[in-house]
Design a protein around this motif. Sequence first.
Motif, PDB file in Angstrom:
ATOM      1  N   GLU A 193     -46.635  14.374  18.985  1.00 33.56           N
ATOM      2  CA  GLU A 193     -47.477  14.094  17.979  1.00 33.56           C
ATOM      3  C   GLU A 193     -46.590  14.591  16.786  1.00 33.56           C
ATOM      4  OE1 GLU A 193     -50.952  16.980  18.791  1.00 33.56           O
ATOM      5  OE2 GLU A 193     -51.081  16.478  16.575  1.00 33.56           O
ATOM      6  N   HIS A 194     -45.477  15.574  16.980  1.00 33.76           N
ATOM      7  CA  HIS A 194     -44.157  16.184  16.025  1.00 33.76           C
ATOM      8  C   HIS A 194     -42.824  15.756  16.044  1.00 33.76           C
ATOM      9  CE1 HIS A 194     -47.511  19.536  15.119  1.00 33.76           C
ATOM     10  NE2 HIS A 194     -47.521  18.493  14.579  1.00 33.76           N
ATOM     11  N   GLY A 195     -42.955  15.129  17.401  1.00 30.32           N
ATOM     12  CA  GLY A 195     -40.992  14.901  17.712  1.00 30.32           C
ATOM     13  C   GLY A 195     -40.946  14.656  19.113  1.00 30.32           C
ATOM     14  N   GLU A 196     -40.318  13.874  19.394  1.00 32.75           N
ATOM     15  CA  GLU A 196     -40.047  14.023  20.455  1.00 32.75           C
ATOM     16  C   GLU A 196     -37.947  13.932  21.435  1.00 32.75           C
ATOM     17  OE1 GLU A 196     -40.776   9.460  21.770  1.00 32.75           O
ATOM     18  OE2 GLU A 196     -43.086  10.489  21.325  1.00 32.75           O
ATOM     19  N   SER A 197     -38.212  15.112  20.560  1.00 30.07           N
ATOM     20  CA  SER A 197     -36.133  15.672  21.273  1.00 30.07           C
ATOM     21  C   SER A 197     -36.565  16.892  20.606  1.00 30.07           C
ATOM     22  CB  SER A 197     -35.572  14.994  20.533  1.00 30.07           C
ATOM     23  OG  SER A 197     -34.874  15.377  19.506  1.00 30.07           O
ATOM     24  N   ALA A 198     -35.770  17.405  21.419  1.00 29.14           N
ATOM     25  CA  ALA A 198     -35.294  19.407  21.921  1.00 29.14           C
ATOM     26  C   ALA A 198     -35.109  19.889  20.418  1.00 29.14           C
ATOM     27  CB  ALA A 198     -34.550  19.590  22.711  1.00 29.14           C
ATOM     28  N   ASP A 199     -34.464  19.006  19.689  1.00 32.43           N
ATOM     29  CA  ASP A 199     -33.567  19.075  17.435  1.00 32.43           C
ATOM     30  C   ASP A 199     -35.095  18.988  17.330  1.00 32.43           C
ATOM     31  OD1 ASP A 199     -31.484  19.943  19.241  1.00 32.43           O
ATOM     32  OD2 ASP A 199     -30.550  18.232  18.902  1.00 32.43           O
ATOM     33  N   VAL A 200     -35.487  18.360  17.439  1.00 33.34           N
ATOM     34  CA  VAL A 200     -36.617  17.921  15.814  1.00 33.34           C
ATOM     35  C   VAL A 200     -37.445  19.031  16.694  1.00 33.34           C
ATOM     36  CG1 VAL A 200     -38.666  16.465  15.064  1.00 33.34           C
ATOM     37  CG2 VAL A 200     -35.926  15.471  15.821  1.00 33.34           C
ATOM     38  N   LEU A 201     -37.783  19.341  17.717  1.00 32.77           N
ATOM     39  CA  LEU A 201     -39.113  19.736  17.884  1.00 32.77           C
ATOM     40  C   LEU A 201     -38.648  21.638  17.390  1.00 32.77           C
ATOM     41  CD1 LEU A 201     -40.542  19.098  21.529  1.00 32.77           C
ATOM     42  CD2 LEU A 201     -42.153  18.777  19.221  1.00 32.77           C
ATOM     43  N   MET A 202     -37.650  21.588  17.807  1.00 30.81           N
ATOM     44  CA  MET A 202     -37.410  23.413  17.353  1.00 30.81           C
ATOM     45  C   MET A 202     -37.222  23.791  15.585  1.00 30.81           C
ATOM     46  SD  MET A 202     -36.446  25.497  20.042  1.00 30.81           S
ATOM     47  CE  MET A 202     -35.229  26.618  19.678  1.00 30.81           C
ATOM     48  N   GLN A 203     -36.539  22.486  15.460  1.00 30.50           N
ATOM     49  CA  GLN A 203     -36.259  22.419  13.709  1.00 30.50           C
ATOM     50  C   GLN A 203     -38.221  22.474  13.194  1.00 30.50           C
ATOM     51  OE1 GLN A 203     -34.797  19.034  12.046  1.00 30.50           O
ATOM     52  NE2 GLN A 203     -33.804  20.185  10.204  1.00 30.50           N
ATOM     53  N   TYR A 204     -38.725  21.904  13.770  1.00 31.18           N
ATOM     54  CA  TYR A 204     -40.144  21.564  12.900  1.00 31.18           C
ATOM     55  C   TYR A 204     -41.310  22.789  13.636  1.00 31.18           C
ATOM     56  CZ  TYR A 204     -39.776  16.981  11.888  1.00 31.18           C
ATOM     57  OH  TYR A 204     -39.310  15.013  11.036  1.00 31.18           O
ATOM     58  N   ALA A 205     -40.899  23.741  14.746  1.00 32.67           N
ATOM     59  CA  ALA A 205     -41.031  25.001  14.887  1.00 32.67           C
ATOM     60  C   ALA A 205     -40.820  25.989  13.971  1.00 32.67           C
ATOM     61  CB  ALA A 205     -41.765  25.404  16.387  1.00 32.67           C
ATOM     62  N   ASP A 206     -39.585  25.649  14.010  1.00 28.98           N
ATOM     63  CA  ASP A 206     -38.581  26.551  12.337  1.00 28.98           C
ATOM     64  C   ASP A 206     -40.008  26.078  11.396  1.00 28.98           C
ATOM     65  OD1 ASP A 206     -36.871  29.171  12.688  1.00 28.98           O
ATOM     66  OD2 ASP A 206     -35.077  27.118  11.280  1.00 28.98           O
ATOM     67  N   VAL A 207     -39.710  25.244  10.832  1.00 27.54           N
ATOM     68  CA  VAL A 207     -40.477  24.518   9.644  1.00 27.54           C
ATOM     69  C   VAL A 207     -42.219  25.590   9.278  1.00 27.54           C
ATOM     70  CG1 VAL A 207     -41.239  23.251   8.513  1.00 27.54           C
ATOM     71  CG2 VAL A 207     -39.473  22.609   9.009  1.00 27.54           C
TER      72      VAL A 207
END
Lengths: 633, 72
Positions: free
Chosen positions: A328-342
């Motif tokens: 849903e939110h992202g399909e790459s590790a970096d993006v997911l980490m960043q969004y979880a951080d957000v």
Amino acid sequence: MRLRFQILFSVLGITFLAQAVFGLLAYRELTESRGDQLTIFLQYLTREIAERLTLPGNPDKAERHLEELRKKFSTAQSVLLIQKDDRIVYIAGAEGLNRADILPGLKSAYSDSDKHGMIDLEGIQFYWAVSQLPNNEYELIMLEPAGDNEDRITSALRMRLVSSGFVILWMAVWVSLILSSKISRQLDEKNDQLEHLALHDNLTGLPNRRLLTDRLEQLLRQSQRSKEPFALLLIDLDRFKEINDTLGHPFGDEILKRVSSRLLKSIREEDSIARLGGDEFAVLLPQTDLQGSELCVNRIMHSMNAPFRINDVSTESKASIGIALYPEHGESADVLMQYADVAMYQAKKAQSGYAVYDNSQNTYSVRRLQLMNDLRDAVEKNEIHVHYQPMIDNATQQVTGVETLARWQHPVLGNITPDEFITMAEQTGQIRLLTMQVLEQALKDCSAWEKLGYHLGVSINLSTYCLQDLSLPEEINSIIQRYDVDVADVELEITEGALMHDLSRAGKILDQLGNMGLQLAIDDFGTGFSSLNYLKNLPVATLKIDKSFILDMCDSESDNAIVKTIIELGHNLGCRVVAEGIENQRTLDSLKLLNVDTMQGFFYSKPLPADRLFAWLIEHDKQVSVSEEISSA
Amino acid sequence: MTKNMGRIDQVLRLGISIVLIYVGFVDQELINDHLTSMIAGIIGIVNLLSALIGICPLYSITGINTCHKEGK
């Protein structure tokens, strides 16, 4: 594999060497002992003969017996003879030898003391041995060709050496294999240990960021194939910095350990958990959608509810959790980490415990994350600038002091408002360092103005977080000492909110600061919720009326009444009252009428950097002297 | 314990075992030394047993497995 061969070859080398030495020794032993063996055999024979001779019987039978024994023990070419007074009584073997030459030849070879040795008879080497019969008249002599014996020895030796060689070789190969496998196993274990160290956190034993990233990428590939969702949780402990600072790092470490064990208990077996550093943890939930991850988050929050009791000190630390979902939110590790951080920061801000990443807040939050990172750098590199807003005395119109305000000019995003970056600094724990930097700069400028003939007080805003730190008075004191500024010229501004947070601790620190001679001011007075009790109990010298009342006081009767009341209250308590946020002449006039002590606002000057403030001070002095001249005229 | 001996390994060992047992116990004249032939015979029996069950204890200790090499 190289090691294996090295060991194999070295063991083989040692084996061959040992085998050679063994063979040589065995050969020498066998040849040298042949004479002894013959002697022993003869001694046995003498006993046999002595018995036979004393017994009545068939002499032929006795001879046959001797002959059998001779052949059994030695070769067919051996000679056995019995002599008495240099005369041969009995002889067996000796084919091809001149019997008459035997005794004279022997006589020259042996003396009385020798029992065996070697002689040359007609060009052939013989072992000889002699033994006397018990009656001392007869001598038993045995001769054995050395050549025969050597053949016998070498054939026996060859067989033994070959077979023992095979056995030793076989054993050597296995010993080397076992040795090398043992060594390689130990090396593997060491390697595993090192790898474990590199991929795990020392304190909690949980995987670290590297391993988590690796697992996240693996899970991404898996989920892309199987088209299954998964969730990434980022967990940050609330108030952890505070706990660490006040109760010490060992205490904080212990809390981290407890938190990690609680987290481990709250997740499923297939989930993985990692400590990313500090008080930040991450959980990876494979095959989990929003509902599943919320279930897990609830379990985690439930587990964090109980207080941590360490060495009779009980403390609470709730967690803020951010959830990012694949795909849903992202399909790459970096993006997911960043969004979880957000999402985690959103949860922290809303104090909601947890938050699922929300796309609509993305731009704001990504900017925020960037700012947080940049702020850390800015504070560490001392890039936060200090501006000063003058405070003017109502009666004399002289500048009595300046309020110190932090300003951050971001290289890309431009001017960042203090409201924004101060909150961030509070959240990331940078606030203390920031406060100290601002204080240091302000005192430095203050002592510089003093030298230029301007005696100005300095006001600094103290954050709520700073008031939890018991080492604060000590640190402030050391900075004041360094710049040789009068303690009474330094004013610390705190908000009512700061006092509500933990009054007993904050009160203790404020008392200490007051005792040191520092001035305390209540900032934004009138907007907090606390009682007036602290005004009585704390060493407060100044009240600063919140600017929201000042801005509208000319248009709103209630605001006007509030301002009036606060001024009266302050004066009754013996406090100086400061009005901030003065933007026009009308407000200034009304405040003058209300007899406020000190005034501050854009009407006089906006906050200015130190050099421009100095220019402003000179200008202001001129204006004041001109107006004084006018009024006196 | 799991099997750690490949088919070729087993056949080779079987052959060697038969030869060793023959020279060890059946025709002792071949090696004209009692001790040597006894050792050969005993090694032959042990080797035969290990070939029959397909497990070599020394293989287990050293981590060798001849099954793998045959792509089993």
